[in-house]
Design a protein around this motif. Structure first.
Motif: not given
Length: 88
Positions: A28-34, A37-38, A41, A61
């Motif tokens: 989740f952190a890699v697919s949605f976050g990176c 969301l990020l 940046w 992801s």
């Protein structure tokens, strides 16, 4: 699959669910976050000529998911051996 005791069965499933939660959180952190969301940046960096945010959304992801499959298989093999329920 036969456990030695009810406590072993509960401990096995507790560890299994913990592993699933950790691996799902990483994915989740890699697919949605990176990837979402990020992404803006991360786009200031490049990987293979592509903006990093774009790369995570398109390829990163997927690569992470495939790696997590192998990690899951290895960890479950160890967990099975720990509780004496491996297929070997």
């Amino acid at each position: 699959m036969a456990f030695q005791s009810e406590q072993d069965a509960k401990a096995y499933w507790r560890e299994h669910l913990r592993l699933m939660f950790i691996l799902s959180a990483i994915w989740f952190a890699v697919s949605f976050g990176c990837g979402i969301l990020l992404a803006d940046w991360l786009n200031q960096f490049r990987l293979g000529g592509y903006k990093l945010g774009f790369w995570f959304a398109q390829q990163g992801s997927i690569y992470t998911f495939v790696i997590l499959i192998f990690v899951y298989a290895r960890q479950m093999g160890r967990l099975d051996k720990k509780y004496g329920v491996s297929e070997d």
